[in-house]
Design an enzyme around this catalytic site. Structure first.
Site, short mmCIF file in Angstrom:
data_model
loop_
_atom_site.label_atom_id
_atom_site.label_comp_id
_atom_site.label_asym_id
_atom_site.label_seq_id
_atom_site.Cartn_x
_atom_site.Cartn_y
_atom_site.Cartn_z
CB SER A 1 0.87 -0.35 7.44
OG SER A 1 1.65 0.35 6.50
CG PHE A 2 -4.40 -4.05 9.65
CD1 PHE A 2 -4.80 -3.27 10.74
CD2 PHE A 2 -4.87 -5.35 9.56
CE1 PHE A 2 -5.64 -3.80 11.72
CE2 PHE A 2 -5.71 -5.88 10.52
CZ PHE A 2 -6.09 -5.11 11.60
CD GLU A 3 -3.10 -6.54 5.83
OE1 GLU A 3 -2.59 -5.54 5.28
OE2 GLU A 3 -4.29 -6.56 6.22
CG PHE B 1 -2.15 0.77 1.11
CD1 PHE B 1 -3.36 0.14 0.89
CD2 PHE B 1 -2.14 2.16 1.20
CE1 PHE B 1 -4.54 0.87 0.77
CE2 PHE B 1 -3.31 2.90 1.07
CZ PHE B 1 -4.52 2.24 0.86
CG HIS C 1 -8.98 3.20 7.12
ND1 HIS C 1 -9.58 2.02 7.51
CD2 HIS C 1 -7.97 2.84 6.30
CE1 HIS C 1 -8.97 1.00 6.94
NE2 HIS C 1 -7.97 1.47 6.21
CB ALA D 1 3.85 4.84 3.35
CB VAL D 2 -0.19 4.77 7.79
CG1 VAL D 2 -1.72 4.77 7.94
CG2 VAL D 2 0.35 3.37 8.07
CB ILE D 3 -0.77 8.78 3.45
CG1 ILE D 3 0.70 8.37 3.21
CG2 ILE D 3 -0.99 10.24 3.10
CD1 ILE D 3 1.15 8.48 1.77
CB THR E 1 -12.57 7.98 7.24
OG1 THR E 1 -11.57 7.00 6.94
CG2 THR E 1 -13.44 8.21 6.01
N1 LIG Z 1 -4.77 3.20 4.17
C1 LIG Z 1 -3.58 2.56 4.28
C2 LIG Z 1 -3.51 1.18 4.38
N2 LIG Z 1 -4.66 0.49 4.37
C3 LIG Z 1 -4.71 -0.90 4.15
C4 LIG Z 1 -4.50 -1.70 5.41
O1 LIG Z 1 -3.16 -1.68 5.79
C5 LIG Z 1 -4.90 -3.14 5.20
O2 LIG Z 1 -4.13 -3.69 4.17
C6 LIG Z 1 -6.36 -3.32 4.88
O3 LIG Z 1 -7.15 -2.69 5.83
C7 LIG Z 1 -6.72 -4.84 4.88
O4 LIG Z 1 -6.50 -5.43 6.15
N3 LIG Z 1 -2.32 0.57 4.47
C8 LIG Z 1 -1.16 1.27 4.47
O5 LIG Z 1 -0.07 0.69 4.55
N4 LIG Z 1 -1.20 2.61 4.36
C9 LIG Z 1 -2.38 3.29 4.27
O6 LIG Z 1 -2.35 4.54 4.18
C1 LIG Z 2 -4.77 5.19 5.76
C2 LIG Z 2 -6.05 5.68 5.31
O1 LIG Z 2 -6.69 6.08 6.18
C3 LIG Z 2 -6.53 5.90 3.95
O2 LIG Z 2 -5.99 5.32 2.87
C4 LIG Z 2 -8.01 5.72 3.95
O3 LIG Z 2 -8.54 6.90 3.48
P1 LIG Z 2 -9.99 7.40 3.90
O4 LIG Z 2 -9.94 7.76 5.36
O5 LIG Z 2 -10.22 8.62 3.02
O6 LIG Z 2 -10.97 6.30 3.63
#
Ligand SMILES: Nc1c(NC[C@H](O)[C@H](O)[C@H](O)CO)[nH]c(=O)[nH]c1=O
Ligand SMILES: CC(=O)[C@@H](O)COP(=O)(O)O
Length: 233
Positions: free
Chosen positions: A134-136, A100, A166, A158-160, A164
């Protein structure tokens, strides 16, 4: 050796830190006793004692050489354990990388691999495992740690922030997943997961103006691997 000469040399003490380390050494002495011991044509060896306010003494042996390089060895009183960045022989590392935001995680991975190369870690001693997000990362880091094959594991993601909440769930889960993997397996799992407000902040940290956090994570992995392997077995 006169005290004034010693103190001027002292400003140039080389503590044998690796080239990219910028961590300061904090000595905060309460008092300092200088005793010159030996002088040769090429060097002067001296003993210096720092006495702190709680009366714990630390003796340092210093050798001032003519080429302005010095050796700095802690000899007694306090045992200081620090991981080495230069003794990587035989170390094996795994990297868990989230796909991701791959536009960010790939340069972070490259930064980490460059650092391993710079510090003489061989390609065959490095495994890279891709996960969806990143969750995994946590579960795979834990499995790799439990396998007993690796000295340290670098976790990259990289969590951006989006619209929401999330972001908070993924960022916090990634952090606690990596921490749990470390604590459960006893293998250092390093947190190389960016958590940023926007893409610009992420790019700055993936080889842009704020450096490469993947490279920094690899350096932390080497230091932690050494600390565990060389001092805490
Ligand atoms: N939004 C981001 C994610 N989202 C995906 C989760 O990590 C996961 O793969 C999904 O929820 C399934 O379990 N992952 C990132 O690494 N960075 C993000 O910004
Ligand atoms: C890491 C996140 O939150 C992102 O990719 C999800 O975006 P959103 O909050 O607009 O659904």
């Amino acid at each position: 050796m006169a005290l004034s000469a010693a103190t001027s040399s002292f400003k140039h003490v080389n503590c044998n830190l690796p080239p990219s380390s910028s961590q300061p050494i904090s000595l905060t002495p309460f008092s300092l006793t200088f005793v010159s011991k030996q002088s040769t044509p090429s060097s002067v060896s001296s003993s210096i004692q720092f006495q702190s306010s709680n009366n714990k003494g630390v003796d340092f042996g210093l050798t001032f050489s003519k080429n302005n390089r010095s050796n700095f060895a802690c000899t007694e009183a306090v045992r200081v354990l620090t991981g080495s960045l230069t003794s990587t022989q035989g170390f094996k590392f795994a990297l868990v990388v989230a796909r991701f935001n791959e536009i960010i995680t790939r340069p972070l991975l490259e930064g980490a691999l460059d650092t391993f190369k710079k510090y003489s870690v061989k390609d065959e001693d490095i495994d890279v495992v891709w996960v969806p997000g990143s969750f995994e990362i946590g579960i795979i880091a834990e499995k790799l740690g439990m396998s007993g094959k690796y000295n340290a594991i670098v976790c990259i993601g990289a969590v951006i922030r989006g619209e929401t909440t999330h972001y908070d769930a993924v960022a916090n889960s990634a952090a606690s997943g990596v921490l749990n993997a470390s604590l459960k397996s006893g293998v250092p799992c390093v947190f190389g997961v960016l958590t940023t407000e926007n893409m610009e902040q992420a790019m700055n940290r993936a080889g842009g103006k704020s450096g490469n956090k993947g490279a920094e994570a690899a350096l932390t992995a080497i230091e932690m691997a050494s600390l565990c392997e060389h001092h805490l077995k």
